[in-house]
Design an enzyme around this catalytic site. Structure first.
Site, PDB file in Angstrom:
ATOM      1  N   THR A 124      40.979   3.510 -32.014  1.00 23.99           N
ATOM      2  CA  THR A 124      40.632   4.784 -31.380  1.00 23.99           C
ATOM      3  C   THR A 124      39.132   4.866 -31.149  1.00 23.99           C
ATOM      4  OG1 THR A 124      40.369   7.156 -31.767  1.00 23.99           O
ATOM      5  CG2 THR A 124      40.754   5.833 -33.719  1.00 23.99           C
ATOM      6  N   ASP A 126      37.451   7.453 -31.166  1.00 20.08           N
ATOM      7  CA  ASP A 126      36.876   8.503 -32.021  1.00 20.08           C
ATOM      8  C   ASP A 126      36.505   7.989 -33.418  1.00 20.08           C
ATOM      9  OD1 ASP A 126      37.239  10.271 -29.983  1.00 20.08           O
ATOM     10  OD2 ASP A 126      39.092  11.133 -30.769  1.00 20.08           O
ATOM     11  N   ARG A 210       3.564  21.322 -27.281  1.00 25.78           N
ATOM     12  CA  ARG A 210       2.815  20.133 -27.725  1.00 25.78           C
ATOM     13  C   ARG A 210       2.725  19.084 -26.623  1.00 25.78           C
ATOM     14  NH1 ARG A 210       5.932  17.699 -30.927  1.00 25.78           N
ATOM     15  NH2 ARG A 210       7.584  19.216 -31.261  1.00 25.78           N
ATOM     16  N   HIS A 248      36.267   9.728 -19.459  1.00 30.16           N
ATOM     17  CA  HIS A 248      37.139   8.607 -19.816  1.00 30.16           C
ATOM     18  C   HIS A 248      36.549   7.220 -19.576  1.00 30.16           C
ATOM     19  CE1 HIS A 248      40.022  11.858 -20.103  1.00 30.16           C
ATOM     20  NE2 HIS A 248      40.817  11.037 -20.756  1.00 30.16           N
ATOM     21  N   ARG A 251      36.699   5.263 -22.650  1.00 29.38           N
ATOM     22  CA  ARG A 251      37.923   4.675 -23.211  1.00 29.38           C
ATOM     23  C   ARG A 251      38.341   3.401 -22.471  1.00 29.38           C
ATOM     24  NH1 ARG A 251      41.972   9.203 -24.198  1.00 29.38           N
ATOM     25  NH2 ARG A 251      43.301   8.204 -22.689  1.00 29.38           N
TER      26      ARG A 251
HETATM   27  O1  F6P Z   1      41.561  10.440 -29.149  1.00 34.49           O
HETATM   28  C1  F6P Z   1      40.869   9.722 -28.194  1.00 34.49           C
HETATM   29  C2  F6P Z   1      40.399  10.627 -27.071  1.00 34.49           C
HETATM   30  O2  F6P Z   1      39.844   9.802 -26.074  1.00 34.49           O
HETATM   31  C3  F6P Z   1      39.422  11.724 -27.480  1.00 34.49           C
HETATM   32  O3  F6P Z   1      38.086  11.301 -27.646  1.00 34.49           O
HETATM   33  C4  F6P Z   1      39.572  12.678 -26.325  1.00 34.49           C
HETATM   34  O4  F6P Z   1      39.207  13.964 -26.678  1.00 34.49           O
HETATM   35  C5  F6P Z   1      41.038  12.590 -26.006  1.00 34.49           C
HETATM   36  O5  F6P Z   1      41.482  11.331 -26.474  1.00 34.49           O
HETATM   37  C6  F6P Z   1      41.324  12.708 -24.550  1.00 34.49           C
HETATM   38  O6  F6P Z   1      42.697  12.693 -24.359  1.00 34.49           O
HETATM   39  P1  F6P Z   1      43.371  12.559 -22.917  1.00 34.49           P
HETATM   40  O7  F6P Z   1      43.076  11.187 -22.408  1.00 34.49           O
HETATM   41  O8  F6P Z   1      44.817  12.784 -23.154  1.00 34.49           O
HETATM   42  O9  F6P Z   1      42.719  13.585 -22.058  1.00 34.49           O
END
Ligand code: F6P
Length: 317
Positions: A124, A126, A210, A248, A251
């Site tokens: 995952t 996450d 600053r 995405h 992922r």
């Molecule tokens: O759990 C993995 C994840 O990619 C999370 O980071 C994200 O919030 C979720 O899945 C997104 O899910 P989906 O692809 O169903 O929108």
């Protein structure tokens, strides 16, 4: 044990894990079937035979060759019984589930409630599986997001702007924290930590006095949207902001070497565990060595030291 099946979610390194499962199983004389579309396919009996050649040249591919789906119906008794009926009808002796908390909860149900031999492989972006230091896919996701943050830094510095970058993580700010630390970002907003927004604004105003000209604020999607945070910053400071929502892309993509090697080790270990009769848990690495963790043994939430990482970020930024 003569035949096993493998079921997956998607993230970088999952194909490398499928390859490791299939090739280890074949080397042990086991037949392997892939379950199409995760638990959805398991309930419908959608299986494909896998041999050495079916996993050729997939080690560097993102996603999952088995496809995947969300399957709420698998939470029901009927859904689980339908899945078990298909596994038994096909004479499958054991199942390997490669995925995150949702997938591993399904694996735990099949093993705990129904006594089916299942071994989990944590995968995952996450990286929030309880008791697991590193899940497959997490390193790839952080590197994808970091590449974007590095590029944003170039334009943020040149134009002296504030950027808010939204990364994935609905319940967990792991990607956000890693990216913020690796990207040298000024602020990170996480679902697990309540940083008062007033203090973020004060820091920006202070920095501006600053002579500090650019900021990158990383926000995990579960903590709020980049758009809302950027408008609040502009409203309170009068400074120009821009946003980037990475989504995405994190992922997908080619898995890093770290994820491919983790996938090779854990895919191999999952088959070895099934063959040795060690089921009802997941395989993971502890100090570089494979260990078996029974489902549920590490509790419901992952323990992370958010506070010390946050302090480190603030000292270094
Ligand atoms: O759990 C993995 C994840 O990619 C999370 O980071 C994200 O919030 C979720 O899945 C997104 O899910 P989906 O692809 O169903 O929108």
């Amino acid at each position: 044990m003569k035949k096993i099946a493998v079921l997956t979610r998607d993230c970088g390194g999952v194909n490398a894990a499928i390859r490791a499962v299939v090739r280890t199983a074949v080397a042990r004389g086991l037949a392997v079937e892939g379950v199409m579309r995760g638990y959805e396919g398991l309930m419908r009996g959608d299986f494909v035979p896998l041999d050495r050649r079916s996993v050729s040249n997939i080690i560097g591919l993102g996603g999952t060759i088995l496809k995947t789906a969300r399957a709420e119906e698998f939470c029901t008794e009927e859904g689980q019984k339908a899945a078990l009926a298909h596994l038994r009808a096909r004479a499958i002796d054991g199942l390997i589930v490669i995925g995150g908390n949702g997938s591993l909860t399904g694996a735990r149900e099949l093993a705990g409630r129904h006594g089916f031999p299942v071994v989990g492989v944590p995968a995952t972006i996450d990286n929030d599986v309880p008791g697991v230091e590193s899940a497959i896919g997490a390193d790839t996701a952080v590197n994808v997001a970091l590449d974007a943050v590095d590029k944003i830094r170039d334009t943020a510095t040149s134009l002296e702007r504030i950027f808010v970058v939204e990364v994935m993580g609905r319940k967990c700010g792991w990607i956000a924290m890693q990216v913020a630390l690796a990207g040298g970002c000024e602020e990170v907003l996480l679902p697990e930590k309540d940083v008062p927004f007033e203090s973020v604004l004060e820091e920006i105003k202070d920095g501006r006095r600053r002579g500090k000209a650019s900021w990158i604020i990383v926000v995990a999607e579960g903590r709020g949207s980049a758009a809302d945070i950027a408008s609040a910053v502009t409203a309170a400071t009068g400074l120009e902001t821009r946003i980037a929502v990475l989504g995405h892309v994190q992922r997908g993509g080619r898995p890093t070497a770290v994820d491919r090697i983790l996938a090779a080790r854990l895919g191999n270990a999952a088959v070895e565990a099934l063959a040795a009769g060690r089921t009802g848990g997941l395989v993971h690495l502890v100090c570089g060595r494979v260990e078996f963790l029974p489902f549920g043994a590490a509790g419901e939430a992952k323990r992370t030291d958010i506070e010390s990482d946050y302090r480190l970020l603030k000292v270094l930024s």
